[in-house]
Write a protein that holds these residues in place. Structure first.
Motif, PDB file in Angstrom:
ATOM      1  N   VAL A   1      -7.782   6.426   7.005  1.00 43.86           N
ATOM      2  CA  VAL A   1      -7.892   6.771   5.637  1.00 43.86           C
ATOM      3  C   VAL A   1      -8.654   8.135   5.401  1.00 43.86           C
TER       4      VAL A   1
ATOM      5  N   CYS B   1       2.074  11.141  -4.966  1.00 47.03           N
ATOM      6  CA  CYS B   1       0.995  10.112  -5.014  1.00 47.03           C
ATOM      7  C   CYS B   1       1.281   9.014  -6.257  1.00 47.03           C
TER       8      CYS B   1
ATOM      9  N   HIS C   1       1.102   5.355   0.547  1.00 48.96           N
ATOM     10  CA  HIS C   1       0.628   6.290   1.684  1.00 48.96           C
ATOM     11  C   HIS C   1      -0.181   7.441   1.178  1.00 48.96           C
ATOM     12  N   ALA C   2      -0.107   7.647  -0.284  1.00 49.82           N
ATOM     13  CA  ALA C   2      -1.026   8.587  -0.922  1.00 49.82           C
ATOM     14  C   ALA C   2      -1.374   8.048  -2.354  1.00 49.82           C
ATOM     15  N   TYR C   3      -2.565   8.210  -2.686  1.00 50.18           N
ATOM     16  CA  TYR C   3      -3.366   7.822  -3.878  1.00 50.18           C
ATOM     17  C   TYR C   3      -3.935   9.249  -4.645  1.00 50.18           C
TER      18      TYR C   3
ATOM     19  N   LEU D   1       0.905  -1.060   0.019  1.00 50.31           N
ATOM     20  CA  LEU D   1       0.095  -0.131   0.068  1.00 50.31           C
ATOM     21  C   LEU D   1       0.676   1.135  -0.008  1.00 50.31           C
TER      22      LEU D   1
ATOM     23  N   VAL E   1      -3.455   6.524   5.322  1.00 50.12           N
ATOM     24  CA  VAL E   1      -3.491   6.733   3.963  1.00 50.12           C
ATOM     25  C   VAL E   1      -4.165   7.672   3.455  1.00 50.12           C
TER      26      VAL E   1
ATOM     27  N   TYR F   1      -5.596   1.077   9.675  1.00 49.94           N
ATOM     28  CA  TYR F   1      -5.437   2.296   9.127  1.00 49.94           C
ATOM     29  C   TYR F   1      -6.407   3.389   9.257  1.00 49.94           C
TER      30      TYR F   1
END
Length: 370
Positions: free
Chosen positions: A124, A172, A40-42, A38, A153, A122
């Motif tokens: 989010v 990201c 940490h940023a999307y 995973l 996240v 997490y």
């Protein structure tokens, strides 16, 4: 009596498998979760109504699920999933950047980042319409976005990626959502209709899907509107009447007039359209779209550009048969000229009728210019 819930909310995806039209993207997200890789940023990018926020919520629920299914979906049975489904999860925080776009809003979010999850792995943070943040808010957010706590996240969603500063983009993983295809929309609308006990002609669902312009949420809203006015029996006629859509039958008759160089017939079709209350510019643009669809349907190399079911593609190709490609090129140029001149024309009707006359002359051997 049960409270009525609009279809866009009632049939909002709750698992990756129920997201419409984004199979490759959701498979990638599921693989990331399954392999515990995973970021940490999307950043989820795409036009409105394609599933960005829904996928963000599903992703947030799934990474906190304590008993995921073998295919990587949330179980919807554990305490974490139930808390999420009941909108009482403390691990998922949403911020609408359109209305909370200042430095103080981001500072408040940063303060929340420091609080670890009470249960689950997490916390989010979903920031919708993130491009609306001010420059100062973006800058205040940079450090936290780059080095958040291990339990955080961030999922940012936007319809306008080009407005996001490069320093945010570089921090990201970026996922671009596709526009939802006509066929995928029709299939989902049929599923909703069957679930609600509504009868719907496939042609009517096609009209709704095209009217939604790639947005599933819009398609469901339009579906509700048409279903209400049709009393649960959605027909093609009730759909075009409700949405004030100009039926292709008018354009089919115009095409026959163009083939036969029949100016009076073309002008009479336009009179019928005008008498039904349709705006002249709406008519011109509709005719342009109709001819464009015929042009791409005529050539096997471009038929995929026509977003429509296969039977509609075949019907369009049959209508276009026998017409030289040059006819479509010149016709589209004439219509484009009419569109450009419409706003400055003092007599809109005259401009529209002159456009039809020029189109009727295109196949004449004596016509040298358009």
């Amino acid at each position: 009596m049960d409270q009525y819930i609009v279809s866009a909310r009632k049939y909002r995806p709750s698992t990756f498998n129920t997201v419409v039209g984004q199979k490759a993207l959701t498979a990638t997200l599921k693989n990331a979760i399954a392999s515990d890789r995973l970021a940490h940023a999307y950043l989820f990018c795409g036009s409105r109504g394609v599933g960005k926020t829904s996928c963000a919520r599903i992703f947030a629920k799934t990474i906190n699920c304590t008993n995921p299914t073998p295919d990587g979906e949330a179980c919807n049975e554990c305490d974490s999933c139930k808390a999420f489904n009941d909108n009482r999860s403390m691990n998922i925080i949403e911020l609408d950047a359109a209305s909370h776009n200042g430095v103080d809003d981001i500072k408040g979010l940063i303060d929340q980042v420091l609080i670890p999850p009470t249960d689950g792995k997490y916390r989010v943070f979903i920031i919708d319409e993130v491009h609306m943040l001010s420059a100062q808010a973006f800058n205040a957010f940079l450090k936290t976005l780059e080095e958040p706590p291990s339990y955080v996240v961030f999922i940012l969603a936007t319809t306008e990626k080009h407005k996001i500063i490069p320093t945010i983009l570089s921090r990201c993983q970026i996922y671009d959502f596709n526009r939802i295809t006509i066929n995928d929309m029709i299939d989902h609308l049929q599923y909703v209709a069957d679930s609600e006990g509504i009868t719907a002609e496939k042609s009517s669902l096609g009209v709704i899907a095209r009217h939604a312009d790639g947005a599933m949420r819009d398609a469901l809203s339009i579906f509700d509107q048409v279903a209400a006015s049709s009393r649960g029996n959605i027909t093609y006629q009730s759909t075009i009447d409700n949405l004030n859509v100009l039926d292709d039958s008018y354009f089919d008759r115009l095409l026959d007039a163009f083939r036969q160089e029949d100016v009076p017939a073309a002008l009479n079709v336009y009179k019928e359209v005008r008498d039904k209350g349709f705006d002249a510019l709406f008519f011109i643009n509709g005719l342009g779209g109709y001819l464009r669809d015929l042009m791409v349907a005529q050539n096997p190399a471009t038929v995929s550009l026509l977003e429509a079911p296969d039977d509609v593609r075949r019907a369009k190709a049959e209508r276009a048969a026998g017409l030289p490609p040059d006819f479509f090129y010149k016709a589209m140029r004439i219509i484009n000229d009419a569109d450009l001149n419409f706003r400055t024309a003092s007599n809109k009707q005259f401009l529209t009728e002159l456009t039809l006359i020029r189109l009727c002359q295109l196949l004449s051997p004596s016509t040298k210019t358009v």
